[in-house]
Design a protein around this motif. Structure first.
Motif, PDB file in Angstrom:
ATOM      1  N   LEU A  87      59.199 -41.805   0.641  1.00  0.00           N
ATOM      2  CA  LEU A  87      60.000 -40.602   0.477  1.00  0.00           C
ATOM      3  C   LEU A  87      61.275 -40.894  -0.299  1.00  0.00           C
ATOM      4  O   LEU A  87      61.950 -41.893  -0.048  1.00  0.00           O
ATOM      5  CB  LEU A  87      60.347 -40.017   1.845  1.00  0.00           C
ATOM      6  CG  LEU A  87      61.281 -38.807   1.873  1.00  0.00           C
ATOM      7  CD1 LEU A  87      60.640 -37.606   1.199  1.00  0.00           C
ATOM      8  CD2 LEU A  87      61.665 -38.474   3.314  1.00  0.00           C
ATOM      9  N   VAL A  88      61.598 -40.013  -1.238  1.00  0.00           N
ATOM     10  CA  VAL A  88      62.827 -40.126  -2.021  1.00  0.00           C
ATOM     11  C   VAL A  88      63.714 -38.927  -1.693  1.00  0.00           C
ATOM     12  O   VAL A  88      63.261 -37.773  -1.725  1.00  0.00           O
ATOM     13  CB  VAL A  88      62.535 -40.155  -3.533  1.00  0.00           C
ATOM     14  CG1 VAL A  88      63.843 -40.210  -4.333  1.00  0.00           C
ATOM     15  CG2 VAL A  88      61.644 -41.334  -3.891  1.00  0.00           C
ATOM     16  N   ILE A  89      64.984 -39.195  -1.396  1.00  0.00           N
ATOM     17  CA  ILE A  89      65.973 -38.147  -1.168  1.00  0.00           C
ATOM     18  C   ILE A  89      67.004 -38.242  -2.274  1.00  0.00           C
ATOM     19  O   ILE A  89      67.581 -39.315  -2.512  1.00  0.00           O
ATOM     20  CB  ILE A  89      66.682 -38.303   0.198  1.00  0.00           C
ATOM     21  CG1 ILE A  89      65.656 -38.424   1.336  1.00  0.00           C
ATOM     22  CG2 ILE A  89      67.647 -37.149   0.420  1.00  0.00           C
ATOM     23  CD1 ILE A  89      64.863 -37.181   1.595  1.00  0.00           C
ATOM     24  N   VAL A  90      67.257 -37.130  -2.959  1.00  0.00           N
ATOM     25  CA  VAL A  90      68.232 -37.118  -4.047  1.00  0.00           C
ATOM     26  C   VAL A  90      69.379 -36.190  -3.680  1.00  0.00           C
ATOM     27  O   VAL A  90      69.200 -35.198  -2.969  1.00  0.00           O
ATOM     28  CB  VAL A  90      67.578 -36.687  -5.374  1.00  0.00           C
ATOM     29  CG1 VAL A  90      66.448 -37.640  -5.747  1.00  0.00           C
ATOM     30  CG2 VAL A  90      67.028 -35.267  -5.302  1.00  0.00           C
ATOM     31  N   TYR A  91      70.564 -36.518  -4.165  1.00  0.00           N
ATOM     32  CA  TYR A  91      71.714 -35.659  -3.886  1.00  0.00           C
ATOM     33  C   TYR A  91      72.747 -35.771  -4.999  1.00  0.00           C
ATOM     34  O   TYR A  91      72.769 -36.732  -5.769  1.00  0.00           O
ATOM     35  CB  TYR A  91      72.359 -36.020  -2.539  1.00  0.00           C
ATOM     36  CG  TYR A  91      73.111 -37.334  -2.503  1.00  0.00           C
ATOM     37  CD1 TYR A  91      74.470 -37.398  -2.813  1.00  0.00           C
ATOM     38  CD2 TYR A  91      72.469 -38.518  -2.148  1.00  0.00           C
ATOM     39  CE1 TYR A  91      75.163 -38.604  -2.784  1.00  0.00           C
ATOM     40  CE2 TYR A  91      73.156 -39.725  -2.101  1.00  0.00           C
ATOM     41  CZ  TYR A  91      74.500 -39.766  -2.430  1.00  0.00           C
ATOM     42  OH  TYR A  91      75.188 -40.952  -2.402  1.00  0.00           O
ATOM     43  N   ASP A  92      73.591 -34.727  -5.084  1.00  0.00           N
ATOM     44  CA  ASP A  92      74.747 -34.764  -5.978  1.00  0.00           C
ATOM     45  C   ASP A  92      75.975 -34.357  -5.169  1.00  0.00           C
ATOM     46  O   ASP A  92      76.004 -34.521  -3.946  1.00  0.00           O
ATOM     47  CB  ASP A  92      74.521 -33.900  -7.230  1.00  0.00           C
ATOM     48  CG  ASP A  92      74.165 -32.453  -6.916  1.00  0.00           C
ATOM     49  OD1 ASP A  92      74.563 -31.946  -5.845  1.00  0.00           O
ATOM     50  OD2 ASP A  92      73.507 -31.800  -7.742  1.00  0.00           O
ATOM     51  N   ASP A  93      76.981 -33.802  -5.811  1.00  0.00           N
ATOM     52  CA  ASP A  93      78.213 -33.467  -5.099  1.00  0.00           C
ATOM     53  C   ASP A  93      78.007 -32.398  -4.038  1.00  0.00           C
ATOM     54  O   ASP A  93      78.383 -32.556  -2.889  1.00  0.00           O
ATOM     55  CB  ASP A  93      79.291 -32.997  -6.077  1.00  0.00           C
ATOM     56  CG  ASP A  93      80.027 -34.173  -6.709  1.00  0.00           C
ATOM     57  OD1 ASP A  93      80.288 -35.151  -6.005  1.00  0.00           O
ATOM     58  OD2 ASP A  93      80.330 -34.098  -7.914  1.00  0.00           O
TER      59      ASP A  93
END
Length: 276
Positions: A87-93
């Protein structure tokens, strides 16, 4: 797989072994490089991904943020620790604009297990969760890029969709109307496109609106699961956010990756400024 994950759920997953792969893709158009924000603090264990370098190809006739090459994207994701089945979790501000582009690109290249942290880094810190300034060791991944797993549009396809379906312009209204154009050399929009600024997809906290509200919003613009739908923006970043919002609403949609920057690179493409 639901495309979003909330802070409490991510916190629980990070306590498991192995934890998901965390990718920080903070990016500020016209502002400081995202790596500066990353170095000031990031989710523990997160690897930084540069949107301009890793999630897009070199700017040119195909737009300011065209698709990266399969080999280049594969190498960047392997450096960040991405594997094919983890599983990959991506995030920004906060508002998931950059995170959505990475979410979409991973899916386009065949990764089926990707989620976006709803509310991003701001939601994480406001919930009192820990942050780190360490540069974590990353075990190289084995991700294999297999392009073509998500629908895309070229200029011809976008023009046709604007006539036969619904083509959403995800930029701010004043750019759509051609009143201002701070980045590209020509102002206006693709003839027949409907304006749907991405800011309307999220609340003041940067989190996505509930699916029923998104469905209502898009239905008012003529976009439903009963018609062909596509989206574009200035360079294919915020339009990926529109694709994510449409996905939450249950509406399949194609991305015009080159978007307005590619459209106006060809002087034979028509430009509209009317809003009728």
């Amino acid at each position: 797989m639901h495309p979003l994950i909330a802070v409490p759920s991510l916190d629980r997953l990070l306590r498991r072994r192995p934890p998901p792969v965390l990718l920080d893709v903070r990016w500020h158009l016209g502002g400081p490089p995202g790596i500066e924000s990353y170095r000031k603090g990031h989710l523990p264990g997160a690897a930084f991904v540069d949107l301009d370098r890793d999630v897009a190809g070199p700017p040119g006739a195909d737009g300011r943020h065209p698709l990266p090459s399969p080999g280049g994207f594969e190498a960047a994701m392997r450096r960040a620790g991405v594997t094919g089945d983890r599983l990959v979790i991506v995030y920004d501000d906060a508002d998931s604009t950059a995170a959505a582009r990475l979410w979409w690109t991973l899916r386009y290249f065949g990764h089926e297990h990707v989620r976006v942290l709803d509310g991003g880094y701001r939601a994480w810190t406001e919930a009192g969760r820990p942050v780190s300034t360490d540069d974590p060791p990353v075990e190289p991944g084995d991700f294999v890029a297999r392009p073509g797993r998500s629908p895309v549009l070229d200029a011809e396809g976008a023009a046709a969709l604007a006539k036969a379906g619904v083509l959403l312009d995800a930029r701010a209204a004043e750019r759509y109307r051609g009143e201002v154009e701070p980045i590209d050399p020509v102002a206006g929009h693709i003839p027949g496109a409907v304006n749907a600024p991405t800011l309307g997809n999220v609340g003041v906290d940067g989190r996505f609106l509930p699916p029923e509200l998104l469905r209502e919003r898009f239905a008012q613009l003529g976009a439903t699961d009963a018609v062909d739908v596509g989206a574009y923006c200035g360079s294919g970043v915020t339009a990926a956010h529109e694709i994510l919002a449409l996905t939450l609403a249950g509406i399949p949609a194609a991305l015009y990756v080159g978007s307005w920057s590619a459209w106006v690179a060809d002087p034979t493409n028509p430009v509209a400024t009317d809003v009728s």
